[in-house]
Design a protein around this motif. Structure first.
Motif, PDB file in Angstrom:
ATOM      1  N   THR A 110      58.495  66.077  63.652  1.00  0.00           N
ATOM      2  CA  THR A 110      58.317  65.614  62.284  1.00  0.00           C
ATOM      3  C   THR A 110      57.717  64.214  62.262  1.00  0.00           C
ATOM      4  OG1 THR A 110      60.224  66.927  61.618  1.00  0.00           O
ATOM      5  CG2 THR A 110      59.488  65.226  60.088  1.00  0.00           C
ATOM      6  N   ILE A 111      58.242  63.341  63.102  1.00  0.00           N
ATOM      7  CA  ILE A 111      57.700  61.986  63.189  1.00  0.00           C
ATOM      8  C   ILE A 111      56.263  62.032  63.694  1.00  0.00           C
ATOM      9  CG2 ILE A 111      57.897  59.784  64.395  1.00  0.00           C
ATOM     10  CD1 ILE A 111      60.915  60.117  64.270  1.00  0.00           C
ATOM     11  N   ALA A 112      55.996  62.863  64.676  1.00  0.00           N
ATOM     12  CA  ALA A 112      54.636  62.988  65.195  1.00  0.00           C
ATOM     13  C   ALA A 112      53.676  63.498  64.119  1.00  0.00           C
ATOM     14  CB  ALA A 112      54.625  63.914  66.404  1.00  0.00           C
ATOM     15  N   ALA A 113      54.138  64.429  63.288  1.00  0.00           N
ATOM     16  CA  ALA A 113      53.283  64.956  62.218  1.00  0.00           C
ATOM     17  C   ALA A 113      52.957  63.878  61.194  1.00  0.00           C
ATOM     18  CB  ALA A 113      53.970  66.139  61.539  1.00  0.00           C
ATOM     19  N   PHE A 114      53.940  63.063  60.841  1.00  0.00           N
ATOM     20  CA  PHE A 114      53.677  61.977  59.901  1.00  0.00           C
ATOM     21  C   PHE A 114      52.737  60.940  60.507  1.00  0.00           C
ATOM     22  CE2 PHE A 114      57.495  63.047  57.316  1.00  0.00           C
ATOM     23  CZ  PHE A 114      56.877  63.018  56.071  1.00  0.00           C
TER      24      PHE A 114
ATOM     25  N   SER B 152      49.402  55.912  57.092  1.00  0.00           N
ATOM     26  CA  SER B 152      50.053  56.352  58.332  1.00  0.00           C
ATOM     27  C   SER B 152      51.281  55.517  58.642  1.00  0.00           C
ATOM     28  CB  SER B 152      49.076  56.280  59.505  1.00  0.00           C
ATOM     29  OG  SER B 152      48.040  57.203  59.342  1.00  0.00           O
ATOM     30  N   ILE B 153      51.179  54.207  58.448  1.00  0.00           N
ATOM     31  CA  ILE B 153      52.321  53.327  58.727  1.00  0.00           C
ATOM     32  C   ILE B 153      53.458  53.610  57.747  1.00  0.00           C
ATOM     33  CG2 ILE B 153      53.087  50.918  58.666  1.00  0.00           C
ATOM     34  CD1 ILE B 153      50.352  50.180  59.877  1.00  0.00           C
ATOM     35  N   ILE B 154      53.130  53.783  56.483  1.00  0.00           N
ATOM     36  CA  ILE B 154      54.172  54.101  55.490  1.00  0.00           C
ATOM     37  C   ILE B 154      54.819  55.447  55.815  1.00  0.00           C
ATOM     38  CG2 ILE B 154      54.548  54.682  53.060  1.00  0.00           C
ATOM     39  CD1 ILE B 154      52.402  52.556  52.392  1.00  0.00           C
ATOM     40  N   GLY B 155      54.014  56.434  56.185  1.00  0.00           N
ATOM     41  CA  GLY B 155      54.558  57.738  56.571  1.00  0.00           C
ATOM     42  C   GLY B 155      55.459  57.648  57.782  1.00  0.00           C
ATOM     43  N   LEU B 156      55.073  56.821  58.750  1.00  0.00           N
ATOM     44  CA  LEU B 156      55.892  56.637  59.950  1.00  0.00           C
ATOM     45  C   LEU B 156      57.218  55.973  59.613  1.00  0.00           C
ATOM     46  CD1 LEU B 156      55.985  57.002  62.995  1.00  0.00           C
ATOM     47  CD2 LEU B 156      54.905  54.771  63.220  1.00  0.00           C
TER      48      LEU B 156
ATOM     49  N   MET C  39      29.183  50.606  55.113  1.00  0.00           N
ATOM     50  CA  MET C  39      30.031  50.012  56.131  1.00  0.00           C
ATOM     51  C   MET C  39      31.338  49.503  55.527  1.00  0.00           C
ATOM     52  SD  MET C  39      29.922  49.419  59.372  1.00  0.00           S
ATOM     53  CE  MET C  39      30.459  48.373  60.655  1.00  0.00           C
ATOM     54  N   ALA C  40      31.226  48.889  54.354  1.00  0.00           N
ATOM     55  CA  ALA C  40      32.421  48.358  53.707  1.00  0.00           C
ATOM     56  C   ALA C  40      33.341  49.483  53.245  1.00  0.00           C
ATOM     57  CB  ALA C  40      32.043  47.472  52.531  1.00  0.00           C
ATOM     58  N   LYS C  41      32.731  50.614  52.807  1.00  0.00           N
ATOM     59  CA  LYS C  41      33.549  51.744  52.382  1.00  0.00           C
ATOM     60  C   LYS C  41      34.312  52.339  53.556  1.00  0.00           C
ATOM     61  CE  LYS C  41      30.894  53.215  48.376  1.00  0.00           C
ATOM     62  NZ  LYS C  41      30.145  54.312  47.753  1.00  0.00           N
ATOM     63  N   GLU C  42      33.684  52.381  54.726  1.00  0.00           N
ATOM     64  CA  GLU C  42      34.349  52.919  55.910  1.00  0.00           C
ATOM     65  C   GLU C  42      35.530  52.042  56.312  1.00  0.00           C
ATOM     66  OE1 GLU C  42      31.658  53.613  59.118  1.00  0.00           O
ATOM     67  OE2 GLU C  42      30.263  54.726  57.864  1.00  0.00           O
ATOM     68  N   THR C  43      35.366  50.737  56.226  1.00  0.00           N
ATOM     69  CA  THR C  43      36.445  49.815  56.574  1.00  0.00           C
ATOM     70  C   THR C  43      37.605  49.961  55.600  1.00  0.00           C
ATOM     71  OG1 THR C  43      34.801  48.277  57.438  1.00  0.00           O
ATOM     72  CG2 THR C  43      37.001  47.406  57.041  1.00  0.00           C
ATOM     73  N   ALA C  44      37.304  50.047  54.319  1.00  0.00           N
ATOM     74  CA  ALA C  44      38.350  50.214  53.310  1.00  0.00           C
ATOM     75  C   ALA C  44      39.060  51.541  53.495  1.00  0.00           C
ATOM     76  CB  ALA C  44      37.759  50.110  51.915  1.00  0.00           C
ATOM     77  N   SER C  45      38.312  52.586  53.811  1.00  0.00           N
ATOM     78  CA  SER C  45      38.909  53.897  54.026  1.00  0.00           C
ATOM     79  C   SER C  45      39.802  53.886  55.272  1.00  0.00           C
ATOM     80  CB  SER C  45      37.812  54.943  54.169  1.00  0.00           C
ATOM     81  OG  SER C  45      38.377  56.201  54.452  1.00  0.00           O
ATOM     82  N   SER C  46      39.348  53.224  56.314  1.00  0.00           N
ATOM     83  CA  SER C  46      40.143  53.141  57.540  1.00  0.00           C
ATOM     84  C   SER C  46      41.428  52.347  57.310  1.00  0.00           C
ATOM     85  CB  SER C  46      39.336  52.483  58.664  1.00  0.00           C
ATOM     86  OG  SER C  46      38.231  53.284  58.990  1.00  0.00           O
ATOM     87  N   ALA C  47      41.315  51.260  56.574  1.00  0.00           N
ATOM     88  CA  ALA C  47      42.499  50.449  56.279  1.00  0.00           C
ATOM     89  C   ALA C  47      43.486  51.239  55.419  1.00  0.00           C
ATOM     90  CB  ALA C  47      42.088  49.167  55.573  1.00  0.00           C
ATOM     91  N   LYS C  48      42.959  52.002  54.470  1.00  0.00           N
ATOM     92  CA  LYS C  48      43.821  52.824  53.613  1.00  0.00           C
ATOM     93  C   LYS C  48      44.518  53.902  54.435  1.00  0.00           C
ATOM     94  CE  LYS C  48      43.686  55.699  49.485  1.00  0.00           C
ATOM     95  NZ  LYS C  48      42.819  56.292  48.451  1.00  0.00           N
ATOM     96  N   ASP C  49      43.782  54.558  55.328  1.00  0.00           N
ATOM     97  CA  ASP C  49      44.379  55.580  56.191  1.00  0.00           C
ATOM     98  C   ASP C  49      45.446  54.986  57.107  1.00  0.00           C
ATOM     99  OD1 ASP C  49      42.845  57.555  55.100  1.00  0.00           O
ATOM    100  OD2 ASP C  49      41.354  57.568  56.732  1.00  0.00           O
ATOM    101  N   LEU C  50      45.177  53.784  57.631  1.00  0.00           N
ATOM    102  CA  LEU C  50      46.155  53.125  58.495  1.00  0.00           C
ATOM    103  C   LEU C  50      47.419  52.777  57.723  1.00  0.00           C
ATOM    104  CD1 LEU C  50      46.802  51.906  61.267  1.00  0.00           C
ATOM    105  CD2 LEU C  50      45.758  49.781  60.468  1.00  0.00           C
ATOM    106  N   ALA C  51      47.255  52.271  56.510  1.00  0.00           N
ATOM    107  CA  ALA C  51      48.414  51.920  55.680  1.00  0.00           C
ATOM    108  C   ALA C  51      49.239  53.160  55.345  1.00  0.00           C
ATOM    109  CB  ALA C  51      47.958  51.222  54.406  1.00  0.00           C
TER     110      ALA C  51
END
Length: 72
Positions: free
Chosen positions: A62-66, A15-19, A1-13
């Motif tokens: 391009t923005i949508a892809a990021f 995505s935000i940096i890419g945006l 469960m903790a790994k999923e949360t860390a992975s989700s937070a990493k993916d969100l970060a």
């Protein structure tokens, strides 16, 4: 469960940096388009708008892809 949360937070970060990077590049591209309009002497509101819309049509996907991490 903790790994999923860390992975989700990493993916969100990522995505935000890419945006943020995509928005910065979009502003840069619109600035170059505006410079091109002045260099080539494009006059008239409709032609200027058409040139900027053409650039925006390229930038939008391009923005949508990021943001969605789906690179076509």
């Amino acid at each position: 469960m903790a790994k999923e949360t860390a992975s989700s937070a990493k993916d969100l970060a990522i995505s935000i940096i890419g945006l943020i990077i995509a928005i910065i590049l979009a502003v840069f591209a619109l600035g170059i388009a505006n410079l091109g309009i002045s260099i080539f002497g494009i006059t008239g509101d409709m032609t200027k708008a058409a040139a900027l819309i053409a650039v925006a049509i390229i930038i939008g996907p391009t923005i949508a892809a990021f943001a969605t991490k789906k690179y076509f």
